[in-house]
Write a protein that holds these residues in place. Structure first.
Motif, PDB file in Angstrom:
ATOM      1  N   ARG A   1      38.073  51.116  33.223  1.00  0.00           N
ATOM      2  CA  ARG A   1      39.341  51.368  32.666  1.00  0.00           C
ATOM      3  C   ARG A   1      40.254  51.252  33.894  1.00  0.00           C
ATOM      4  NH1 ARG A   1      42.200  49.126  29.359  1.00  0.00           N
ATOM      5  NH2 ARG A   1      40.695  49.161  28.036  1.00  0.00           N
ATOM      6  N   ALA A   2      40.082  52.442  34.778  1.00  0.00           N
ATOM      7  CA  ALA A   2      40.825  52.577  35.773  1.00  0.00           C
ATOM      8  C   ALA A   2      41.117  51.173  36.611  1.00  0.00           C
ATOM      9  CB  ALA A   2      40.566  53.664  36.642  1.00  0.00           C
ATOM     10  N   HIS A   3      39.857  50.311  36.798  1.00  0.00           N
ATOM     11  CA  HIS A   3      40.028  49.400  37.552  1.00  0.00           C
ATOM     12  C   HIS A   3      41.024  48.179  36.941  1.00  0.00           C
ATOM     13  CE1 HIS A   3      38.517  45.795  40.040  1.00  0.00           C
ATOM     14  NE2 HIS A   3      38.099  46.805  40.950  1.00  0.00           N
ATOM     15  N   VAL A   4      40.602  47.903  35.587  1.00  0.00           N
ATOM     16  CA  VAL A   4      41.494  47.029  34.962  1.00  0.00           C
ATOM     17  C   VAL A   4      43.045  47.445  34.668  1.00  0.00           C
ATOM     18  CG1 VAL A   4      41.625  45.789  32.581  1.00  0.00           C
ATOM     19  CG2 VAL A   4      39.414  46.272  33.735  1.00  0.00           C
ATOM     20  N   ASP A   5      43.190  48.537  34.651  1.00  0.00           N
ATOM     21  CA  ASP A   5      44.515  48.970  34.508  1.00  0.00           C
ATOM     22  C   ASP A   5      45.297  48.733  35.821  1.00  0.00           C
ATOM     23  OD1 ASP A   5      44.233  49.954  31.920  1.00  0.00           O
ATOM     24  OD2 ASP A   5      44.103  52.090  32.237  1.00  0.00           O
ATOM     25  N   ARG A   6      44.763  48.982  37.171  1.00  0.00           N
ATOM     26  CA  ARG A   6      45.203  48.818  38.274  1.00  0.00           C
ATOM     27  C   ARG A   6      45.351  46.979  38.576  1.00  0.00           C
ATOM     28  NH1 ARG A   6      41.835  53.015  40.473  1.00  0.00           N
ATOM     29  NH2 ARG A   6      40.297  51.706  40.599  1.00  0.00           N
ATOM     30  N   GLN A   7      44.495  46.299  37.920  1.00  0.00           N
ATOM     31  CA  GLN A   7      44.611  44.815  37.925  1.00  0.00           C
ATOM     32  C   GLN A   7      45.820  44.451  37.212  1.00  0.00           C
ATOM     33  OE1 GLN A   7      43.099  42.531  39.665  1.00  0.00           O
ATOM     34  NE2 GLN A   7      42.599  44.275  40.958  1.00  0.00           N
ATOM     35  N   ARG A   8      46.032  44.902  35.829  1.00  0.00           N
ATOM     36  CA  ARG A   8      47.169  44.985  35.078  1.00  0.00           C
ATOM     37  C   ARG A   8      48.597  45.096  36.012  1.00  0.00           C
ATOM     38  NH1 ARG A   8      49.484  42.021  30.630  1.00  0.00           N
ATOM     39  NH2 ARG A   8      47.580  42.502  29.466  1.00  0.00           N
ATOM     40  N   ALA A   9      48.702  46.179  36.512  1.00  0.00           N
ATOM     41  CA  ALA A   9      49.767  46.489  37.595  1.00  0.00           C
ATOM     42  C   ALA A   9      49.884  45.569  38.392  1.00  0.00           C
ATOM     43  CB  ALA A   9      49.649  47.869  37.939  1.00  0.00           C
ATOM     44  N   TYR A  10      48.817  45.043  39.157  1.00  0.00           N
ATOM     45  CA  TYR A  10      48.993  44.060  40.234  1.00  0.00           C
ATOM     46  C   TYR A  10      49.516  42.740  39.487  1.00  0.00           C
ATOM     47  CZ  TYR A  10      47.437  40.801  43.342  1.00  0.00           C
ATOM     48  OH  TYR A  10      47.352  39.520  44.665  1.00  0.00           O
ATOM     49  N   TYR A  11      49.122  42.474  38.340  1.00  0.00           N
ATOM     50  CA  TYR A  11      49.761  41.311  37.722  1.00  0.00           C
ATOM     51  C   TYR A  11      51.162  41.225  37.492  1.00  0.00           C
ATOM     52  CZ  TYR A  11      51.374  38.106  33.958  1.00  0.00           C
ATOM     53  OH  TYR A  11      51.659  37.208  33.372  1.00  0.00           O
ATOM     54  N   GLU A  12      51.492  42.543  37.165  1.00  0.00           N
ATOM     55  CA  GLU A  12      52.891  42.700  36.817  1.00  0.00           C
ATOM     56  C   GLU A  12      53.818  42.621  37.927  1.00  0.00           C
ATOM     57  OE1 GLU A  12      54.440  42.943  33.749  1.00  0.00           O
ATOM     58  OE2 GLU A  12      52.570  43.164  32.539  1.00  0.00           O
ATOM     59  N   TRP A  13      53.357  42.886  39.138  1.00  0.00           N
ATOM     60  CA  TRP A  13      53.815  42.769  40.499  1.00  0.00           C
ATOM     61  C   TRP A  13      53.919  41.655  40.873  1.00  0.00           C
ATOM     62  CZ3 TRP A  13      51.907  41.438  45.057  1.00  0.00           C
ATOM     63  CH2 TRP A  13      52.801  41.442  46.320  1.00  0.00           C
ATOM     64  N   ALA A  14      52.788  40.862  40.666  1.00  0.00           N
ATOM     65  CA  ALA A  14      52.534  39.599  41.397  1.00  0.00           C
ATOM     66  C   ALA A  14      53.304  38.360  40.547  1.00  0.00           C
ATOM     67  CB  ALA A  14      51.152  39.114  41.419  1.00  0.00           C
ATOM     68  N   HIS A  15      53.333  38.243  39.456  1.00  0.00           N
ATOM     69  CA  HIS A  15      53.896  37.344  38.467  1.00  0.00           C
ATOM     70  C   HIS A  15      55.480  36.909  39.040  1.00  0.00           C
ATOM     71  CE1 HIS A  15      56.190  39.304  35.571  1.00  0.00           C
ATOM     72  NE2 HIS A  15      55.346  39.848  35.068  1.00  0.00           N
TER      73      HIS A  15
ATOM     74  N   GLU B   1      59.168  36.293  38.612  1.00  0.00           N
ATOM     75  CA  GLU B   1      60.071  36.150  37.632  1.00  0.00           C
ATOM     76  C   GLU B   1      59.602  35.216  36.414  1.00  0.00           C
ATOM     77  OE1 GLU B   1      63.470  34.218  39.215  1.00  0.00           O
ATOM     78  OE2 GLU B   1      64.038  35.683  40.436  1.00  0.00           O
ATOM     79  N   ARG B   2      58.449  34.725  36.512  1.00  0.00           N
ATOM     80  CA  ARG B   2      57.628  34.201  35.632  1.00  0.00           C
ATOM     81  C   ARG B   2      56.307  34.675  34.999  1.00  0.00           C
ATOM     82  NH1 ARG B   2      57.240  27.859  37.031  1.00  0.00           N
ATOM     83  NH2 ARG B   2      57.446  27.519  35.001  1.00  0.00           N
ATOM     84  N   ARG B   3      56.118  35.069  33.761  1.00  0.00           N
ATOM     85  CA  ARG B   3      54.889  35.570  33.242  1.00  0.00           C
ATOM     86  C   ARG B   3      53.840  34.476  33.153  1.00  0.00           C
ATOM     87  NH1 ARG B   3      55.983  40.659  31.969  1.00  0.00           N
ATOM     88  NH2 ARG B   3      53.880  40.672  31.411  1.00  0.00           N
ATOM     89  N   ILE B   4      52.738  34.486  33.191  1.00  0.00           N
ATOM     90  CA  ILE B   4      51.616  33.644  33.125  1.00  0.00           C
ATOM     91  C   ILE B   4      50.827  33.847  31.853  1.00  0.00           C
ATOM     92  CG2 ILE B   4      49.852  32.601  34.477  1.00  0.00           C
ATOM     93  CD1 ILE B   4      51.229  33.891  36.909  1.00  0.00           C
ATOM     94  N   PRO B   5      51.188  32.734  30.893  1.00  0.00           N
ATOM     95  CA  PRO B   5      50.417  33.257  29.586  1.00  0.00           C
ATOM     96  C   PRO B   5      48.960  33.048  29.745  1.00  0.00           C
ATOM     97  CG  PRO B   5      52.339  31.638  29.248  1.00  0.00           C
ATOM     98  CD  PRO B   5      51.942  31.850  31.046  1.00  0.00           C
ATOM     99  N   LEU B   6      48.553  32.205  30.469  1.00  0.00           N
ATOM    100  CA  LEU B   6      47.061  32.052  30.687  1.00  0.00           C
ATOM    101  C   LEU B   6      46.466  33.576  31.025  1.00  0.00           C
ATOM    102  CD1 LEU B   6      44.422  30.229  30.708  1.00  0.00           C
ATOM    103  CD2 LEU B   6      44.922  30.018  32.991  1.00  0.00           C
ATOM    104  N   LEU B   7      46.941  34.043  32.147  1.00  0.00           N
ATOM    105  CA  LEU B   7      46.364  35.366  32.581  1.00  0.00           C
ATOM    106  C   LEU B   7      46.554  36.428  31.367  1.00  0.00           C
ATOM    107  CD1 LEU B   7      47.501  35.259  36.360  1.00  0.00           C
ATOM    108  CD2 LEU B   7      45.258  34.520  35.126  1.00  0.00           C
ATOM    109  N   GLU B   8      47.535  36.380  30.514  1.00  0.00           N
ATOM    110  CA  GLU B   8      47.674  37.600  29.565  1.00  0.00           C
ATOM    111  C   GLU B   8      46.850  37.100  28.661  1.00  0.00           C
ATOM    112  OE1 GLU B   8      52.097  37.926  28.702  1.00  0.00           O
ATOM    113  OE2 GLU B   8      52.613  38.170  30.657  1.00  0.00           O
ATOM    114  N   ARG B   9      46.360  35.936  28.374  1.00  0.00           N
ATOM    115  CA  ARG B   9      45.237  35.676  27.318  1.00  0.00           C
ATOM    116  C   ARG B   9      44.227  36.171  27.775  1.00  0.00           C
ATOM    117  NH1 ARG B   9      45.363  29.623  26.897  1.00  0.00           N
ATOM    118  NH2 ARG B   9      43.413  29.842  25.520  1.00  0.00           N
ATOM    119  N   ALA B  10      43.835  36.150  28.998  1.00  0.00           N
ATOM    120  CA  ALA B  10      42.537  36.673  29.620  1.00  0.00           C
ATOM    121  C   ALA B  10      42.574  38.088  29.285  1.00  0.00           C
ATOM    122  CB  ALA B  10      42.602  36.203  30.970  1.00  0.00           C
ATOM    123  N   PHE B  11      43.550  38.777  29.676  1.00  0.00           N
ATOM    124  CA  PHE B  11      43.711  40.319  29.513  1.00  0.00           C
ATOM    125  C   PHE B  11      43.498  40.758  28.074  1.00  0.00           C
ATOM    126  CE2 PHE B  11      46.053  40.866  33.484  1.00  0.00           C
ATOM    127  CZ  PHE B  11      45.477  41.912  34.024  1.00  0.00           C
TER     128      PHE B  11
END
Length: 353
Positions: free
Chosen positions: A180-194, A196-206
Motif C-alpha cells: 500500500r505504501a509503495h502504490v501510494d508513493r507511485q500515485r504521488a509520483y504520478y501527480e508530480w510527473a504528469h 499540466e496534462r493528466r494521463i487517462p491511461l495511467l489513471e485507468r491502470a491505478f
C-alpha cells in the motif's frame, strides 16, 4: 533506466579540480584525481562521473553519482543519495550481492554543487537500453544456453537479496514498507510527473489495481527496485556488479520479479513492432518464477496484478521522459496525452485482460 540526458554543462577540468580538493580533505594531502570523464550516456536518475583516485600509494578506479540539477528537469522528484549508498553497502556486506563497494557519501553540496557518493568502478558488459539489447548484440546473439545462464543468474540475485533478513533499523532509510505504501508513493509520483496534462491511461491502470488488489500481498523484503538486466554487469554471462539502487524499497518480492519480467517485455514489444525477432524465449514469466521458486522455496503470487503495476510504474517514468524531451524541443506535444506512454498498447492489452 537510461537516456542521453542533459544533466550538466560543467567543465571537466573544473570538476577534476573540485573532486581533487574534496578527496584531499577526505584521505590526505597526497590525494590526486586523474582520468575524469563522463560516460557516453548518463542515466536518467543522476549525473555520473568516472575518475581514478590516488592516495597513499593506492590507486582506485571510482564512479561518482551526483544528484541532478533542477534545470536538467529531473525524471524523479527527489534523489536520496544517502539511502542509495546505505542500501548498496548493506546488499554487498550482508546479502553478498555484488554491488559496487561503497566508498564515501558526501551530503554537503558545496564541494561539487550537489550531494554525491563515490563507489568503486566495476568492469563488465551491460545489456544496453539504446539500442535495446533485443535488437542485436552480444546477448541477443548468444547461444540459448548462455542466455538462460544469464537469466537464471539474474533471478538468483533477487532470490539472494530477498532471502536476507535485515533489521528495521537498517532499512529505516527507505521509509514505510508494504504494498500500500509503495502504490501510494507511485500515485504521488504520478501527480508530480504528469505536469499540466493528466494521463487517462495511467489513471485507468491505478483504478484497475484497486479493483484487483491481492488478498494477501505476502511478506515484505528488501527489494532492489530497478531490478532489470540493464542494471547488471556481466562477465561470461555471470553478474559481477548490481547497479542503480535509487528505486530500492521494502515490499513484496513480486515487485522485483515483475519489474524484471516486464522490462524485458517492454524491449521485446518494441523489437516486434519493428518486425525484428528479438528474444521471445527470454525472461518468460513461467521460467523466471520457476527458477525463483527453486532458489528460494517461495511461490510468486498475483503476478497479473504485479505485471500491471510494473507497466504502470514504467508508464509514469516514460511519460516524464517524454515531457523532458518536449521541454528541450526534441519532440512535439502529442494531441493525446496517452501517447506520452511509449508502451501504451501494452497497458491497454493488460487492462483488457
Amino acid at each position: 533506466m537510461s537516456e542521453q540526458m542533459r544533466t550538466s554543462t560543467r567543465d571537466l577540468e573544473e570538476l577534476r579540480e573540485q573532486v581533487s580538493g574534496w578527496l584531499r580533505g577526505r584521505v590526505g594531502t597526497d590525494a590526486a584525481v586523474s582520468e575524469l570523464s563522463r560516460p557516453l550516456s548518463n542515466g536518467m536518475s543522476s549525473e555520473t562521473l568516472f575518475f581514478t583516485a590516488t592516495w597513499g600509494g593506492a590507486r582506485t578506479r571510482c564512479v561518482a553519482r551526483l544528484a541532478p540539477a533542477e534545470e536538467a528537469v529531473p525524471v524523479f522528484p527527489s534523489y536520496d543519495l544517502r539511502a542509495q549508498f546505505e542500501i548498496m553497502r548493506l546488499a554487498r556486506e550482508k546479502a553478498g550481492i555484488p554491488a559496487p563497494r561503497a566508498l564515501w557519501f558526501e551530503p554537503d553540496p558545496r564541494p561539487l554543487g550537489t550531494p554525491f557518493f563515490v563507489m568503486e568502478r566495476a568492469d563488465g558488459e551491460v545489456p544496453p537500453d539504446v539500442m535495446p539489447y533485443t535488437f542485436g548484440g552480444w546477448l541477443c546473439d548468444a547461444a540459448p544456453e548462455d542466455q538462460r545462464r544469464l537469466q537464471d543468474a539474474a533471478v538468483g540475485i533477487l532470490a539472494a537479496l530477498h532471502e536476507t533478513r535485515f533489521t528495521p533499523e537498517e532499512l529505516s532509510v527507505l521509509g514505510a514498507g508494504g504494498l500500500r505504501a509503495h502504490v501510494d508513493r507511485q500515485r504521488a509520483y504520478y501527480e508530480w510527473a504528469h505536469g499540466e496534462r493528466r494521463i487517462p491511461l495511467l489513471e485507468r491502470a491505478f483504478h484497475w489495481l484497486e479493483a484487483h488488489w491481492p488478498a494477501d500481498p505476502g511478506p515484505d523484503v528488501l527489494c532492489w527496485g530497478d531490478a532489470r538486466i540493464g542494471n547488471l554487469m556481466f562477465q561470461d554471462f555471470a553478474p559481477v556488479a548490481v547497479l542503480d539502487w535509487e528505486m530500492a524499497a521494502v515490499g513484496p518480492r513480486e515487485l522485483d520479479l515483475s519489474w524484471m519480467i516486464f522490462l524485458h517485455r517492454f524491449f521485446q514489444d518494441l523489437t516486434v513492432a519493428l518486425e525484428l525477432p528479438g528474444m521471445p524465449g527470454f525472461m518468460r514469466r513461467e521460467d523466471v518464477c520457476s527458477k525463483y521458486r527453486e532458489l528460494s522455496g517461495y511461490e510468486p503470487r498475483d503476478m497479473d496484478f504485479y505485471e500491471m503495476y510494473a507497466a504502470l510504474r514504467h508508464g509514469i517514468i516514460m511519460a516524464r521522459v517524454w515531457q523532458r524531451r518536449i521541454h528541450f524541443g526534441e519532440q512535439p506535444v502529442p494531441d493525446d496525452p496517452d501517447d506520452l506512454v511509449l508502451h501504451r498498447a501494452t497497458i491497454e492489452q493488460l487492462l483488457k485482460g
